[in-house]
Design an enzyme around this catalytic site. Sequence first.
Site, mmCIF file in Angstrom:
data_model
loop_
_atom_site.group_PDB
_atom_site.id
_atom_site.type_symbol
_atom_site.label_atom_id
_atom_site.label_comp_id
_atom_site.label_asym_id
_atom_site.label_seq_id
_atom_site.Cartn_x
_atom_site.Cartn_y
_atom_site.Cartn_z
ATOM 1 N N HIS A 13 35.855 38.617 44.038
ATOM 2 C CA HIS A 13 35.354 37.535 43.180
ATOM 3 C C HIS A 13 34.112 36.877 43.782
ATOM 4 O O HIS A 13 33.836 36.997 44.983
ATOM 5 C CB HIS A 13 36.447 36.484 42.959
ATOM 6 N N GLU A 90 45.875 37.098 45.526
ATOM 7 C CA GLU A 90 45.639 37.122 46.967
ATOM 8 C C GLU A 90 46.953 36.865 47.704
ATOM 9 O O GLU A 90 47.963 36.437 47.109
ATOM 10 C CB GLU A 90 44.612 36.024 47.304
#
Length: 221
Positions: A13, A90
């Site tokens: 990202h 994550e």
Amino acid sequence: MNVITFNLYVVRHGQTYFNIYNRLQGWSNSPLTDKGIAGAEKTADKLANTHFAAAYCSDTTRAMHTAKIILDGNKADSVKEPTISNYLREEFYGYYEGNDMDQTWYVAGAPHGLPTFKDIVTKYSIGKAKDFLKEADPFHQAESNEEYWKRWDQGLDLIRNDKNIHDGDNVLLISHGNAVLSLVERFGEGKYDVTERPANGSLTKMEVSDNQVKITDYNVQ
């Protein structure tokens, strides 16, 4: 049954505020910075003519925002929306979510004589770093390596079982720094340096089949 192999384009990202502040953001979140948006747009330009049969991201806003930028900029008649899954988040840092990254890895590693994340990974592995952090967490809610991969294996199976993906197709996955490192450590056959985090907006490429994953590029910027 025919075994298909597809190309998984794994993009970290765009830069977030927690990235600037050097804070852990596993399941917690912070928005993309202006630099992060610009970086995602740059990655979108590079991938604009790549056709994606499917796209995936975690349910964090930083991943979803990055996915939207890349798919909105695609000119190759790709899928328009990503499939969003919490399996693809994550690592969960438990009590240490949002804490200073260097301080947290010191707390995790120092009892073992390893005061930095790089020290832990160099001597052991990223998996061992996860286990050390769970051990250090006063609530023991940070993910162990086993817990992390139990979740992520479900995420990989979710992608593998997508009926829209055929042999030779390209698939987009918007992911996270430690998640990319963990994939590369597990499937990279020791060819890549996993003591250094991949850059925001960088590309890591994988060849994925029913029974095998191979890293073909890492941290391309």
